[in-house]
Each structure stands twice: as C-alpha cells, then as structure tokens.
Design a protein around this motif. Structure first.
Motif, PDB file in Angstrom:
ATOM      1  N   ALA A 182      36.284  56.788  79.535  1.00  0.00           N
ATOM      2  CA  ALA A 182      37.356  57.711  79.673  1.00  0.00           C
ATOM      3  C   ALA A 182      38.577  57.229  79.463  1.00  0.00           C
ATOM      4  CB  ALA A 182      37.240  57.710  81.568  1.00  0.00           C
ATOM      5  N   ARG A 183      38.923  55.867  79.433  1.00  0.00           N
ATOM      6  CA  ARG A 183      40.221  55.256  78.910  1.00  0.00           C
ATOM      7  C   ARG A 183      40.356  55.447  77.285  1.00  0.00           C
ATOM      8  NH1 ARG A 183      40.484  49.586  81.458  1.00  0.00           N
ATOM      9  NH2 ARG A 183      40.698  49.860  83.754  1.00  0.00           N
ATOM     10  N   GLU A 184      39.230  55.216  76.655  1.00  0.00           N
ATOM     11  CA  GLU A 184      39.460  54.889  75.192  1.00  0.00           C
ATOM     12  C   GLU A 184      38.635  55.682  74.428  1.00  0.00           C
ATOM     13  OE1 GLU A 184      39.463  50.939  74.406  1.00  0.00           O
ATOM     14  OE2 GLU A 184      40.194  50.129  76.200  1.00  0.00           O
ATOM     15  N   GLY A 185      37.760  56.403  74.842  1.00  0.00           N
ATOM     16  CA  GLY A 185      36.886  57.515  74.041  1.00  0.00           C
ATOM     17  C   GLY A 185      35.635  56.653  73.697  1.00  0.00           C
ATOM     18  N   ALA A 186      34.793  57.411  73.437  1.00  0.00           N
ATOM     19  CA  ALA A 186      33.277  56.908  73.076  1.00  0.00           C
ATOM     20  C   ALA A 186      33.143  57.119  71.543  1.00  0.00           C
ATOM     21  CB  ALA A 186      32.278  57.345  73.799  1.00  0.00           C
ATOM     22  N   ARG A 187      33.251  55.990  70.554  1.00  0.00           N
ATOM     23  CA  ARG A 187      32.950  56.319  69.168  1.00  0.00           C
ATOM     24  C   ARG A 187      31.983  55.281  68.670  1.00  0.00           C
ATOM     25  NH1 ARG A 187      37.912  58.658  69.666  1.00  0.00           N
ATOM     26  NH2 ARG A 187      38.743  56.514  70.550  1.00  0.00           N
ATOM     27  N   GLY A 188      30.988  54.767  69.519  1.00  0.00           N
ATOM     28  CA  GLY A 188      30.122  53.755  69.108  1.00  0.00           C
ATOM     29  C   GLY A 188      30.652  52.251  69.190  1.00  0.00           C
ATOM     30  N   CYS A 189      29.817  51.398  69.099  1.00  0.00           N
ATOM     31  CA  CYS A 189      30.209  50.154  69.135  1.00  0.00           C
ATOM     32  C   CYS A 189      31.109  49.498  67.944  1.00  0.00           C
ATOM     33  CB  CYS A 189      28.934  49.179  69.255  1.00  0.00           C
ATOM     34  SG  CYS A 189      29.327  47.395  69.283  1.00  0.00           S
ATOM     35  N   LEU A 190      32.147  49.070  68.221  1.00  0.00           N
ATOM     36  CA  LEU A 190      33.352  48.767  67.256  1.00  0.00           C
ATOM     37  C   LEU A 190      32.679  47.587  66.614  1.00  0.00           C
ATOM     38  CD1 LEU A 190      35.711  50.139  66.265  1.00  0.00           C
ATOM     39  CD2 LEU A 190      37.082  48.320  67.469  1.00  0.00           C
ATOM     40  N   PHE A 191      32.013  46.863  66.963  1.00  0.00           N
ATOM     41  CA  PHE A 191      31.616  45.353  66.623  1.00  0.00           C
ATOM     42  C   PHE A 191      30.490  45.973  65.308  1.00  0.00           C
ATOM     43  CE2 PHE A 191      33.103  44.296  70.529  1.00  0.00           C
ATOM     44  CZ  PHE A 191      33.820  43.248  70.386  1.00  0.00           C
ATOM     45  N   LEU A 192      29.609  46.867  65.746  1.00  0.00           N
ATOM     46  CA  LEU A 192      28.481  47.338  64.862  1.00  0.00           C
ATOM     47  C   LEU A 192      28.977  47.910  63.625  1.00  0.00           C
ATOM     48  CD1 LEU A 192      25.367  48.072  67.156  1.00  0.00           C
ATOM     49  CD2 LEU A 192      25.671  46.624  65.357  1.00  0.00           C
ATOM     50  N   THR A 208      31.413  46.632  56.447  1.00  0.00           N
ATOM     51  CA  THR A 208      31.620  45.405  55.526  1.00  0.00           C
ATOM     52  C   THR A 208      30.110  44.911  54.831  1.00  0.00           C
ATOM     53  OG1 THR A 208      31.594  43.840  57.467  1.00  0.00           O
ATOM     54  CG2 THR A 208      33.651  44.540  56.513  1.00  0.00           C
ATOM     55  N   GLY A 209      29.209  45.654  55.426  1.00  0.00           N
ATOM     56  CA  GLY A 209      27.772  45.407  54.469  1.00  0.00           C
ATOM     57  C   GLY A 209      27.326  44.105  55.395  1.00  0.00           C
ATOM     58  N   GLY A 210      27.972  43.408  56.562  1.00  0.00           N
ATOM     59  CA  GLY A 210      27.428  42.330  57.011  1.00  0.00           C
ATOM     60  C   GLY A 210      27.649  41.300  56.225  1.00  0.00           C
ATOM     61  N   SER A 211      28.743  41.270  55.328  1.00  0.00           N
ATOM     62  CA  SER A 211      29.033  40.102  54.535  1.00  0.00           C
ATOM     63  C   SER A 211      30.309  39.369  54.516  1.00  0.00           C
ATOM     64  CB  SER A 211      29.077  40.776  52.936  1.00  0.00           C
ATOM     65  OG  SER A 211      30.082  41.540  52.672  1.00  0.00           O
ATOM     66  N   VAL A 212      31.028  39.623  55.722  1.00  0.00           N
ATOM     67  CA  VAL A 212      32.105  38.906  56.001  1.00  0.00           C
ATOM     68  C   VAL A 212      31.730  38.170  57.153  1.00  0.00           C
ATOM     69  CG1 VAL A 212      34.581  39.212  56.562  1.00  0.00           C
ATOM     70  CG2 VAL A 212      33.732  41.062  55.219  1.00  0.00           C
ATOM     71  N   PRO A 213      31.708  36.550  56.902  1.00  0.00           N
ATOM     72  CA  PRO A 213      31.267  35.978  57.805  1.00  0.00           C
ATOM     73  C   PRO A 213      32.257  35.950  59.213  1.00  0.00           C
ATOM     74  CG  PRO A 213      31.510  34.744  55.973  1.00  0.00           C
ATOM     75  CD  PRO A 213      32.140  36.233  55.794  1.00  0.00           C
ATOM     76  N   GLU A 214      33.624  36.000  59.218  1.00  0.00           N
ATOM     77  CA  GLU A 214      34.322  36.127  60.601  1.00  0.00           C
ATOM     78  C   GLU A 214      33.907  37.359  61.403  1.00  0.00           C
ATOM     79  OE1 GLU A 214      37.586  36.650  57.213  1.00  0.00           O
ATOM     80  OE2 GLU A 214      38.441  36.097  59.353  1.00  0.00           O
ATOM     81  N   ILE A 215      33.543  38.252  60.651  1.00  0.00           N
ATOM     82  CA  ILE A 215      33.097  39.470  61.363  1.00  0.00           C
ATOM     83  C   ILE A 215      31.834  39.506  61.935  1.00  0.00           C
ATOM     84  CG2 ILE A 215      32.950  42.204  61.095  1.00  0.00           C
ATOM     85  CD1 ILE A 215      35.219  41.999  59.069  1.00  0.00           C
ATOM     86  N   ALA A 216      30.558  39.194  61.060  1.00  0.00           N
ATOM     87  CA  ALA A 216      29.564  38.838  61.668  1.00  0.00           C
ATOM     88  C   ALA A 216      29.253  38.067  62.788  1.00  0.00           C
ATOM     89  CB  ALA A 216      28.592  38.407  60.366  1.00  0.00           C
ATOM     90  N   GLU A 217      29.996  36.894  62.683  1.00  0.00           N
ATOM     91  CA  GLU A 217      30.243  36.038  63.720  1.00  0.00           C
ATOM     92  C   GLU A 217      30.747  36.668  65.171  1.00  0.00           C
ATOM     93  OE1 GLU A 217      32.242  32.789  62.091  1.00  0.00           O
ATOM     94  OE2 GLU A 217      30.488  32.661  60.641  1.00  0.00           O
ATOM     95  N   ALA A 218      31.703  37.339  64.829  1.00  0.00           N
ATOM     96  CA  ALA A 218      32.507  37.906  66.152  1.00  0.00           C
ATOM     97  C   ALA A 218      31.512  38.883  66.727  1.00  0.00           C
ATOM     98  CB  ALA A 218      33.435  38.733  65.670  1.00  0.00           C
ATOM     99  N   MET A 219      30.765  39.718  65.861  1.00  0.00           N
ATOM    100  CA  MET A 219      29.566  40.667  66.295  1.00  0.00           C
ATOM    101  C   MET A 219      28.585  39.742  67.359  1.00  0.00           C
ATOM    102  SD  MET A 219      26.920  43.392  64.638  1.00  0.00           S
ATOM    103  CE  MET A 219      25.321  42.767  64.712  1.00  0.00           C
TER     104      MET A 219
END
Lengths: 178, 178
Positions: free
Chosen positions: B82-92, B98-109
């Motif tokens: 309701a607050r922010e809308g639904a556009r899917g999981c931002l982590f995924l 990024t094709g899963g190839s950025v370590p910092e992002i893959a780790e955050a997810m």
DNA sequence: CCCAATGTAAAACGATCACTTTACCCATGC
DNA sequence: GCATGGGTAAAGTGATCGTTTTACATTGGG
C-alpha cells in the motif's frame, strides 16, 4: 534453422542470463550470427524483440505445461528449471526493467499470467471436480513462489510447492467438519 | 535529512520504479539534489549504490516484518504494498539485471532471503509450538508468490496467501489421522 | 585565522547505447 | 538476363552511459 527463430531463441537466452537492458544489440547480432540490419527488418526495435521473445516463451511454456493435474504442473516446472535454469519469471523481469511503460511488453505479461491462471483453474477442476477460486489462487501463488524461490533455493522450492499444493487440494476435497 | 540517507532513499525509489540499469546516474544525482562527485564519494560506484540500497531496504523490511504470527506477516506485506507499490522483489530484480555477477549484490540478496527464512521459522515455532521445515518452506513460497503475484493481481494475492498459510498451519497443528 | 573537510557546478572521459545508412553480394524466377 | 528480395559487412548517427577531473564555495574547529 529459420533466421527469425534463431534470433528470438538466442535473444531469449541472453536476456534471461544477463538482463534485458544490459544486453546490447551488438552482442545480440553477434550471438545470433546476423547483421543488425536484418534484425531490425524482423523485429523493428529492441522493445519489439523483447515482446517477440516473451510471446514465443509463452507459447513454449504452455506447450510444456499441458497436463491436467498438480504433479504434472510442478513436474513441468522442475523440467523447465533443469533445462534452462531458474532466474525468476522473465515476463515480470521484462516488465520491471521497462518500468511497466512499454505497452507490448506489459500486454505480453498480462496475457501470460492470465493464461497461467486459466490453466490452473482447469487443473483444479480436474483434481476436485469443481471450480474453487481460493484453491486456484493458492496454487498460483505457490507456482509463482517456486518460480522465484528456485533462483536461490534450487529445486527444493518446487518440491515444497508441490507438497503444499497437495495438502491444500486434500483439504479442499474433504472440507473439515465444524 | 542526512545526505547519504536521502541519496539511498531516492535511489531506491527510482530503481524500483524504472529498473536499475535503466536509471542513469544523471537522473539519480538530479533527483537526490547532489553532485555526481558527492555521490561517488559516498557509494563508490553504481554497483555500490545498488548494494547500499538493498542493504538499507533489508533493514527497513525486517523492521516492518517484526511480528511473530502469520497474520502479522502478511499484514506487513499488505502495508508495504500500500505504501510503496508492488513491483516484485527488488533483490531478485537487482540480481537478475546484473546477471548474478556482482558479488556485493548477490550477497545482499542471499542475506536478505536467508533472514526472511529465519523469520518465518520463528513464526512457525510461535504458531505451532515446534519447528516444521515443510510448513516454513510453504509459507516462504506463499510469501514469495504474493510478492510477485501482487504486481499483476494486486492486494488479493496477499489475501490468498494469508488464507492458504492459515490452512496449512491448521493441518500442521492437527495432522490428519491415517 | 586559516586549514581541512565537504559540498557544488560543469566539463570531459572513452565506451557503449539503439538504430540507420551506404554499398555490395547472391540467389530465385519471370 | 536481369530485376528483385533478402541477406551481409561496416561505418556513422547523436545520445547517453558510468566515472573522473578541474575549479571553486562554504563551513566548523584548533
């Protein structure tokens, strides 16, 4: 192989693996082995290519998910992931990367999700002998959940979804006395 | 407001609405009201900014999803949408773009999904008084499913997930005689 | 009082973006 | 026997990408 088929198939793979926006047209033409001129003759634009990829994927998806029971539904998903890997729903990804503002893409996604829901409705009828919107919605959610959780939990996500779906079907078949 | 907080908050909104790759740094600096030099002093690179956004979002998410029962879990999701809308999981979405190839992002997810699973484990214990991996997995799948189905089915997806989760909890509380 | 830190504005970096154009090749069919 | 349709290669379009640099303003603390 037909040139358009080859183009769309390689585009699907690159888009899926590296993302839509991150995949440039040069990389695409090179991987498909065609000139950029030919690419634009066939699909008009990058958005056109994305929409074509999605529509082709929808056809392929529903050819695979053609069965009429829960096990077959999740088996199909498992086979799909084994063949092509699990990186989330490509329709939602395309929609998200374009901010939902490209009509052809938004429509392709809407059509795909609508057909998925219809197929699940049919499966519910085949399983319990009548329509049950709540059960169908739950199975859709489990299917969608497995599609995305499989990216980080692997095939176990599909197993879990299948088991949960079976339990829900059971309670729908023989509703608890009260 | 702190400059870094403002940067990350506006970045989160733009990334969520328009996609990560499609959102340029110029647009970002302009929206945040800071110079590009300052941006790079704070987060180092676009990937660094993306990772910072995800980690901040994870903190915010778990502050909201702090309850210990099924209803509170899905209520939190409903409030979030309701607050922010639904556009899917931002982590995924970040991982996919990024094709899963950025370590910092893959780790955050990975961290985010692991914490979500832990929270659901706790909720299961609070609901039925013991661990139940199968039930926890099912609730995770329903949660993930609602997160993504809400993009095209709206809040009804959350309702459906909540109802299905309750049914599964019931069968786990009083396992069927055989 | 001035130095260091922290910010701004704006230009420049080379690379890459989606897309178009120019010029040419080669089959098939009337 | 040559026009035509469908393909290639490759250069060029201007825009935009993420990032760095240059030059300058503001401000708080020793």
């Amino acid at each position: 192989m037909d040139i358009r088929t080859r183009l769309i198939s390689t585009a699907e793979q690159l888009f899926d693996r590296y993302g839509f926006t991150a995949t440039g047209m040069d990389r695409l033409t090179q991987a498909a082995g065609i000139s950029s001129r030919t690419l634009y003759k066939h699909v008009g634009s990058k958005n056109g290519l994305m929409a074509a990829v999605l529509n082709e994927r929808d056809r392929r998806f529903h050819r695979l998910v053609g069965a009429d029971n829960i096990d077959a539904l999740f088996d199909a998903l498992e086979i799909w992931f084994a063949r092509e890997g699990a990186r989330g729903c490509l329709f939602l990804r395309a929609w998200g990367e374009t901010g939902g503002s490209v009509p052809e893409i938004a429509e392709a996604m809407a059509r795909h999700k609508q057909r998925l829901r219809q197929r699940i409705d049919e499966i519910v009828v085949a399983e319990i002998g009548r329509r049950d919107d709540e059960l169908a919605e739950a199975i859709l959610l489990l299917f969608e959940g497995a599609t995305h959780a499989a990216t980080y939990r692997g095939g176990a996500a599909v197993d879990g979804a299948r088991r949960a779906a079976h339990r829900l079907v059971e309670t729908a078949r023989a509703p608890r006395r009260r």
